[in-house]
Design a protein around this motif. Structure first.
Motif, PDB file in Angstrom:
ATOM      1  N   ARG A  64      14.911  25.288 -32.108  1.00 34.86           N
ATOM      2  CA  ARG A  64      15.757  24.465 -32.968  1.00 34.86           C
ATOM      3  C   ARG A  64      17.077  25.168 -33.197  1.00 34.86           C
ATOM      4  N   GLY A  65      18.158  24.460 -32.927  1.00 31.83           N
ATOM      5  CA  GLY A  65      19.493  24.966 -33.190  1.00 31.83           C
ATOM      6  C   GLY A  65      20.147  24.148 -34.287  1.00 31.83           C
ATOM      7  N   PRO A  66      21.402  24.418 -34.568  1.00 29.47           N
ATOM      8  CA  PRO A  66      22.131  23.658 -35.597  1.00 29.47           C
ATOM      9  C   PRO A  66      22.267  22.180 -35.234  1.00 29.47           C
ATOM     10  N   ARG A  67      22.462  21.373 -36.253  1.00 27.91           N
ATOM     11  CA  ARG A  67      22.716  19.932 -36.104  1.00 27.91           C
ATOM     12  C   ARG A  67      21.644  19.206 -35.285  1.00 27.91           C
ATOM     13  N   GLY A  68      20.389  19.617 -35.460  1.00 23.65           N
ATOM     14  CA  GLY A  68      19.285  18.912 -34.819  1.00 23.65           C
ATOM     15  C   GLY A  68      19.097  19.178 -33.332  1.00 23.65           C
ATOM     16  N   ARG A  69      19.805  20.173 -32.793  1.00 24.53           N
ATOM     17  CA  ARG A  69      19.606  20.475 -31.371  1.00 24.53           C
ATOM     18  C   ARG A  69      18.219  21.058 -31.160  1.00 24.53           C
ATOM     19  N   GLU A  70      17.567  20.631 -30.105  1.00 24.26           N
ATOM     20  CA  GLU A  70      16.316  21.233 -29.674  1.00 24.26           C
ATOM     21  C   GLU A  70      16.396  21.488 -28.179  1.00 24.26           C
ATOM     22  N   HIS A  71      15.967  22.673 -27.802  1.00 21.91           N
ATOM     23  CA  HIS A  71      15.943  23.065 -26.398  1.00 21.91           C
ATOM     24  C   HIS A  71      14.486  23.283 -25.999  1.00 21.91           C
ATOM     25  N   ILE A  72      14.098  22.709 -24.880  1.00 18.86           N
ATOM     26  CA  ILE A  72      12.740  22.845 -24.379  1.00 18.86           C
ATOM     27  C   ILE A  72      12.785  23.840 -23.219  1.00 18.86           C
ATOM     28  N   ILE A  73      11.993  24.908 -23.350  1.00 17.83           N
ATOM     29  CA  ILE A  73      11.983  26.009 -22.378  1.00 17.83           C
ATOM     30  C   ILE A  73      10.562  26.198 -21.871  1.00 17.83           C
ATOM     31  N   GLU A  74      10.392  26.215 -20.556  1.00 14.23           N
ATOM     32  CA  GLU A  74       9.075  26.502 -19.966  1.00 14.23           C
ATOM     33  C   GLU A  74       8.652  27.918 -20.308  1.00 14.23           C
ATOM     34  N   ALA A  75       7.368  28.200 -20.224  1.00 10.52           N
ATOM     35  CA  ALA A  75       6.832  29.531 -20.510  1.00 10.52           C
ATOM     36  C   ALA A  75       7.411  30.592 -19.569  1.00 10.52           C
ATOM     37  N   ASN A  76       7.929  30.167 -18.404  1.00 13.52           N
ATOM     38  CA  ASN A  76       8.528  31.112 -17.449  1.00 13.52           C
ATOM     39  C   ASN A  76      10.033  31.275 -17.643  1.00 13.52           C
ATOM     40  N   GLY A  77      10.613  30.640 -18.671  1.00 15.42           N
ATOM     41  CA  GLY A  77      12.030  30.784 -18.961  1.00 15.42           C
ATOM     42  C   GLY A  77      12.920  29.703 -18.378  1.00 15.42           C
ATOM     43  N   GLU A  78      12.357  28.699 -17.735  1.00 22.95           N
ATOM     44  CA  GLU A  78      13.183  27.619 -17.195  1.00 22.95           C
ATOM     45  C   GLU A  78      13.542  26.631 -18.302  1.00 22.95           C
ATOM     46  N   HIS A  79      14.824  26.337 -18.412  1.00 22.23           N
ATOM     47  CA  HIS A  79      15.339  25.390 -19.403  1.00 22.23           C
ATOM     48  C   HIS A  79      15.078  23.986 -18.882  1.00 22.23           C
TER      49      HIS A  79
END
Length: 115
Positions: A64-79
């Protein structure tokens, strides 16, 4: 557009074999659609453990980042992708169990992807 380019900046030079965050093809596509893809590294660097969650069904990280941003990252580090999700929707996912708070070990693993 970043520095006059229509491509998102690479998080680690694009090399899949190096430590760091790499982008999936889906993330590249979503960048062109105005998603907050380019913020992933900054948001991970700034994230505290309370900002990091795990999707138990697939072990993906949700940052979770500011202003409702969400980033989904695989367990291996792939965005995988980035979205904007209202706080109410985020909390509903917590209550439903589709995400859970990251453990200290999981949090450190995620932080290890960022040089």
């Amino acid at each position: 557009m970043v520095n006059g380019s229509s491509e998102p900046p690479s998080d680690n030079g694009g090399d899949q074999g190096q430590a760091g965050i790499t982008r999936s093809e889906h993330a590249r596509l979503r960048f062109g659609q105005g998603r907050p893809i380019a913020e992933v590294v900054n948001d991970i660097q700034r994230a505290g453990q309370r900002d990091v969650f795990v999707q138990p069904d697939d072990d993906r990280f949700v940052v979770r980042g500011p202003r409702g941003r969400e980033h989904i990252i695989e367990a291996n580090g792939e965005h995988v992708t980035s979205i904007r999700r209202p706080d109410a929707a985020h909390y509903a996912r917590l209550q439903a169990g589709t995400i859970r708070a990251a453990s200290e070990e999981e949090f450190q693993k995620l932080k290890g992807f960022i040089p």
